[in-house]
Design an enzyme around this catalytic site. Structure first.
Site, PDB file in Angstrom:
ATOM      1  N   GLY A  31       6.453  -2.339   4.416  1.00 17.88           N
ATOM      2  CA  GLY A  31       5.671  -3.063   3.273  1.00 17.88           C
ATOM      3  C   GLY A  31       6.642  -4.059   2.724  1.00 17.88           C
ATOM      4  O   GLY A  31       7.466  -4.345   3.063  1.00 17.88           O
ATOM      5  N   SER A  32       6.104  -4.416   1.569  1.00 17.45           N
ATOM      6  CA  SER A  32       7.043  -5.162   0.667  1.00 17.45           C
ATOM      7  C   SER A  32       8.081  -4.472   0.144  1.00 17.45           C
ATOM      8  O   SER A  32       8.280  -3.348   0.011  1.00 17.45           O
ATOM      9  CB  SER A  32       6.150  -5.643  -0.654  1.00 17.45           C
ATOM     10  N   GLU A  74      10.824  -0.485   6.160  1.00 18.68           N
ATOM     11  CA  GLU A  74      10.865  -1.720   6.718  1.00 18.68           C
ATOM     12  C   GLU A  74      10.107  -2.729   6.096  1.00 18.68           C
ATOM     13  O   GLU A  74       8.853  -2.716   5.744  1.00 18.68           O
ATOM     14  CB  GLU A  74       9.760  -1.399   8.095  1.00 18.68           C
ATOM     15  N   CYS A 129       5.924  -9.548   8.956  1.00 26.78           N
ATOM     16  CA  CYS A 129       7.249  -9.462   8.204  1.00 26.78           C
ATOM     17  C   CYS A 129       8.246 -10.221   8.796  1.00 26.78           C
ATOM     18  O   CYS A 129       9.220 -10.858   7.840  1.00 26.78           O
ATOM     19  CB  CYS A 129       7.498  -8.039   7.993  1.00 26.78           C
TER      20      CYS A 129
HETATM   21  P1  NAP Z   1       2.611  -2.986  -0.483  1.00 23.82           P
HETATM   22  O1  NAP Z   1       2.356  -2.804  -1.809  1.00 23.82           O
HETATM   23  O2  NAP Z   1       4.047  -3.108   0.045  1.00 23.82           O
HETATM   24  O3  NAP Z   1       1.780  -2.083   0.388  1.00 23.82           O
HETATM   25  C1  NAP Z   1       2.274  -1.426   1.519  1.00 23.82           C
HETATM   26  C2  NAP Z   1       1.674   0.149   1.518  1.00 23.82           C
HETATM   27  O4  NAP Z   1       2.171   0.758   0.462  1.00 23.82           O
HETATM   28  C3  NAP Z   1       0.065   0.234   1.384  1.00 23.82           C
HETATM   29  O5  NAP Z   1      -0.325   1.292   2.021  1.00 23.82           O
HETATM   30  C4  NAP Z   1      -0.179   0.397  -0.165  1.00 23.82           C
HETATM   31  O6  NAP Z   1      -1.098   1.148  -0.627  1.00 23.82           O
HETATM   32  C5  NAP Z   1       1.407   1.426  -0.399  1.00 23.82           C
HETATM   33  N1  NAP Z   1       1.817   1.561  -1.855  1.00 23.82           N
HETATM   34  C6  NAP Z   1       1.686   0.410  -2.621  1.00 23.82           C
HETATM   35  N2  NAP Z   1       2.165   0.796  -4.031  1.00 23.82           N
HETATM   36  C7  NAP Z   1       3.041   1.840  -3.370  1.00 23.82           C
HETATM   37  C8  NAP Z   1       3.542   2.928  -4.480  1.00 23.82           C
HETATM   38  N3  NAP Z   1       3.942   2.790  -5.756  1.00 23.82           N
HETATM   39  N4  NAP Z   1       3.982   4.345  -3.749  1.00 23.82           N
HETATM   40  C9  NAP Z   1       3.848   4.490  -2.295  1.00 23.82           C
HETATM   41  N5  NAP Z   1       2.879   3.617  -1.743  1.00 23.82           N
HETATM   42  C10 NAP Z   1       2.549   2.485  -2.207  1.00 23.82           C
HETATM   43  O7  NAP Z   1       1.977  -4.552   0.094  1.00 23.82           O
HETATM   44  P2  NAP Z   1       0.573  -5.176  -0.622  1.00 23.82           P
HETATM   45  O8  NAP Z   1       0.652  -4.862  -2.089  1.00 23.82           O
HETATM   46  O9  NAP Z   1      -0.478  -4.799   0.284  1.00 23.82           O
HETATM   47  O10 NAP Z   1       1.050  -6.586  -0.305  1.00 23.82           O
HETATM   48  C11 NAP Z   1       1.737  -7.718  -1.406  1.00 23.82           C
HETATM   49  C12 NAP Z   1       2.724  -8.328  -0.548  1.00 23.82           C
HETATM   50  O11 NAP Z   1       3.625  -7.624   0.221  1.00 23.82           O
HETATM   51  C13 NAP Z   1       2.345  -9.232   0.471  1.00 23.82           C
HETATM   52  O12 NAP Z   1       1.935 -10.392  -0.204  1.00 23.82           O
HETATM   53  C14 NAP Z   1       3.642  -9.462   1.185  1.00 23.82           C
HETATM   54  O13 NAP Z   1       4.440 -10.523   0.790  1.00 23.82           O
HETATM   55  C15 NAP Z   1       4.318  -8.221   1.459  1.00 23.82           C
HETATM   56  N6  NAP Z   1       3.899  -7.341   2.528  1.00 23.82           N
HETATM   57  C16 NAP Z   1       4.831  -7.375   3.399  1.00 23.82           C
HETATM   58  C17 NAP Z   1       4.826  -6.590   4.525  1.00 23.82           C
HETATM   59  C18 NAP Z   1       5.734  -6.248   5.609  1.00 23.82           C
HETATM   60  O14 NAP Z   1       5.699  -5.941   6.500  1.00 23.82           O
HETATM   61  N7  NAP Z   1       7.037  -6.796   5.257  1.00 23.82           N
HETATM   62  C19 NAP Z   1       3.555  -5.838   4.968  1.00 23.82           C
HETATM   63  C20 NAP Z   1       2.476  -6.099   3.742  1.00 23.82           C
HETATM   64  C21 NAP Z   1       2.608  -6.585   2.571  1.00 23.82           C
HETATM   65  P3  NAP Z   1      -2.269   0.127  -1.069  1.00 23.82           P
HETATM   66  O15 NAP Z   1      -2.683  -0.529   0.385  1.00 23.82           O
HETATM   67  O16 NAP Z   1      -3.361   0.979  -1.539  1.00 23.82           O
HETATM   68  O17 NAP Z   1      -1.860  -0.933  -2.156  1.00 23.82           O
END
Ligand code: NAP
Ligand code: MG
Length: 495
Positions: free
Chosen positions: A246-247, A268, A302
């Site tokens: 994720g992010s 990752e 990503c």
């Molecule tokens: P994210 O917050 O990184 O979400 C990824 C995963 O982590 C989701 O399952 C999310 O659950 C979970 N999560 C969020 N906060 C957490 C915490 N405090 N503790 C444990 N797990 C947690 O990404 P997003 O909010 O969906 O997207 C925001 C931005 O992240 C995007 O605009 C993009 O720039 C980036 N992103 C990057 C990737 C990558 O592969 N590099 C992938 C996704 C997003 P929830 O779904 O319920 O929030």
């Protein structure tokens, strides 16, 4: 912004799996169960904005139940001590069952995440391949160490225990398999938390796992939000490992939360990957690779190659070829077989991507092409390329996660490498060149976990994947996943 095109998306019949509109449960200890709190959330089709399903919203009490189930399954009857050949057979059955249900899995992925059906079919096929690759790993060998004849020293790799996967919404089935398959091959048990935007293929995979004879509790699927279910996993004292995709911001939270029990963490994370086009490259091919590299999956990748660095002598030719390549991408209904780009995943992501387009303009960059709006209720974004970008602009530094790229000229290879490496990320990079020495020289100098030459985005189950710098910690795929899902024990015996 001008409206460039109208997009019509018809509602599709929901796959039988979604069923009657009752809230979909989570898979815990072999049972389908609602959240202890009774809370639910809705998952939406981003191509239409309409609700697809209501899903249980797991919290700390549900994570506790999942951990207890996974711990029991790890210990007794033990998935860890099962003959590895029998684990192989289970994994092979899972891959077969994924293929037997491929069309449904692809349709669910397309509906929930907006990814075109032609792309999700390929993702399901690759996911099954990855499961089969890890099924073939009852070959995790230890060593016998060359020591004094009066002692016997050996090492053995053992499973970690209860491993959690926390995954994002871009390619959810792929991400689920990258976590689950190697974890199971090593004898671990698993808790998977899919992203709130795209829980459906993980839940369907949970059903498939149960149907293929995987013992109850070996894989548990907890749906819910990051702040509740995700945070409860990240901080849990009885989870041995978290594998997160994720992010970068959330990755740092996960690492902080791991301190309580020093759980193993692999991350990752994001990227702002450079794609270097040398003057000796096949410019047409380089432009097509660069176009796909930043725009495929509507930029929600990503590894997206969002900084396109082009030698100044070929910049004009390349920009024209890039515009042609991008304009060939059909944006539209994910279920239309001609569609190459679907919507972004959510209203939030739609706002975020559009705000970066406005930011680019206000930072003084120029829209070279794209930047238009579609007349549709879905979250469609036109691929957009900026010229006149400096590498210190936010447009060139921050991960946008939409189909927005920056075109930047360079004078020589050293300058290209300097700009390419001038980023806090280091996930991927690419070089387009017809000179094999240039390819190798640049591949060595680029500070990135993956370097592509004359291609982009291609992955393989055998190909370790992960980032330098703030793009992550550790590697996935290949034998590297096996290292990160095991502990190494050294045994010293005086004879
Ligand atoms: P994210 O917050 O990184 O979400 C990824 C995963 O982590 C989701 O399952 C999310 O659950 C979970 N999560 C969020 N906060 C957490 C915490 N405090 N503790 C444990 N797990 C947690 O990404 P997003 O909010 O969906 O997207 C925001 C931005 O992240 C995007 O605009 C993009 O720039 C980036 N992103 C990057 C990737 C990558 O592969 N590099 C992938 C996704 C997003 P929830 O779904 O319920 O929030
Ligand atoms: Mg959804």
């Amino acid at each position: 912004m001008p409206v460039t095109q109208t997009i019509e998306v018809s509602e599709k019949p929901l796959p039988g799996f979604i069923g009657d509109r009752a809230p979909m449960g989570m898979l815990i200890g072999g049972d389908w169960t609602q959240a202890a709190s009774g809370e639910t959330f809705e998952t939406v089709n981003p191509a239409t904005g309409s609700v697809l399903a209501t899903v249980a919203s797991g919290g700390p009490a549900d994570v506790d139940r999942a951990v207890a189930a996974a711990r029991r399954a790890f210990e007794e009857p033990s998935w860890a001590s099962m003959n590895p050949h029998d684990r192989t057979l289970v994994l092979l059955r899972i891959a077969d069952a994924m293929e037997a249900n491929a069309e449904e899995l692809a349709a669910l992925e397309s509906m929930d995440g907006g990814i075109p059906i032609t792309v999700t079919r390929g993702m399901v096929a690759d996911a099954a391949k990855t499961v089969r690759y890890y099924a073939g790993w009852p070959k995790i060998l230890g060593t016998v160490n060359p020591v004094d004849a009066s002692v016997h020293c050996y090492t053995v790799r053992e499973p970690l225990g209860v491993c959690a996967g926390i995954i994002p919404w871009n390619g959810p089935l792929t991400m689920a398999v990258w976590k689950i398959a190697p974890a199971l091959a090593c004898g671990n048990t698993v808790i998977l938390k899919p992203a709130e935007q795209t829980p459906l293929t993980a839940l369907r995979l949970g059903q498939i796992l149960a149907e293929t004879g995987l013992p109850a509790g070996v894989v548990n699927i907890v749906t819910g939000f990051g702040e509740t279910a995700g945070a409860a996993i990240a901080g849990h004292m009885s989870i041995d490992k978290v594998s997160f995709t994720g992010s970068t911001a959330t990755g740092k939270e996960i690492l902080r939360a791991s301190l309580g029990n020093l759980k193993r963490v692999t991350l990752e994370l994001g990227g702002k990957s450079p794609h270097i086009v040398m003057p000796d490259a096949d410019i047409g091919a380089a432009a097509r690779n660069a176009a796909a590299g930043f725009a495929m999956l509507t930029g929600q990748v990503c590894v997206a190659g969002t900084r396109i660095l082009v030698h100044e002598s070929v910049l004009d030719d390349f920009a024209a070829e890039l515009a042609t390549a991008v304009s060939a991408f059909r944006v539209g209904d994910p279920f239309d077989e001609q569609t190459m780009l679907g919507p972004v995943v959510s209203a939030e992501q739609f706002e975020r991507v559009n705000s970066y387009v406005s930011l680019g303009v206000s930072e003084g960059a120029q829209i070279a092409f794209g930047g238009g709006r579609f007349d549709t209720p879905g979250y469609f974004v036109e691929p957009t390329v900026f010229a006149g970008v400096r590498n210190d602009m936010r447009l060139a530094r921050e991960e946008i996660f939409g189909p927005v790229a920056a075109l930047m000229p360079f004078r020589d290879a050293d300058e290209a490498v300097r700009i390419a490496n001038d980023t806090e990320y280091g996930l991927a990079a690419a070089v387009a060149t017809s000179n094999v020495s240039t390819a190798h020289r640049l591949a060595r100098k680029l500070r990135a976990g993956v370097v592509w030459v004359n291609t982009y985005s291609e992955l393989d189950a055998t190909f370790p994947f992960g980032g330098y710098k703030q793009s992550g910690i550790g590697r996935e795929l290949g034998d590297k996943s096996l290292e990160s899902f095991t502990e190494l024990k050294s045994v010293f015996i005086r004879l």
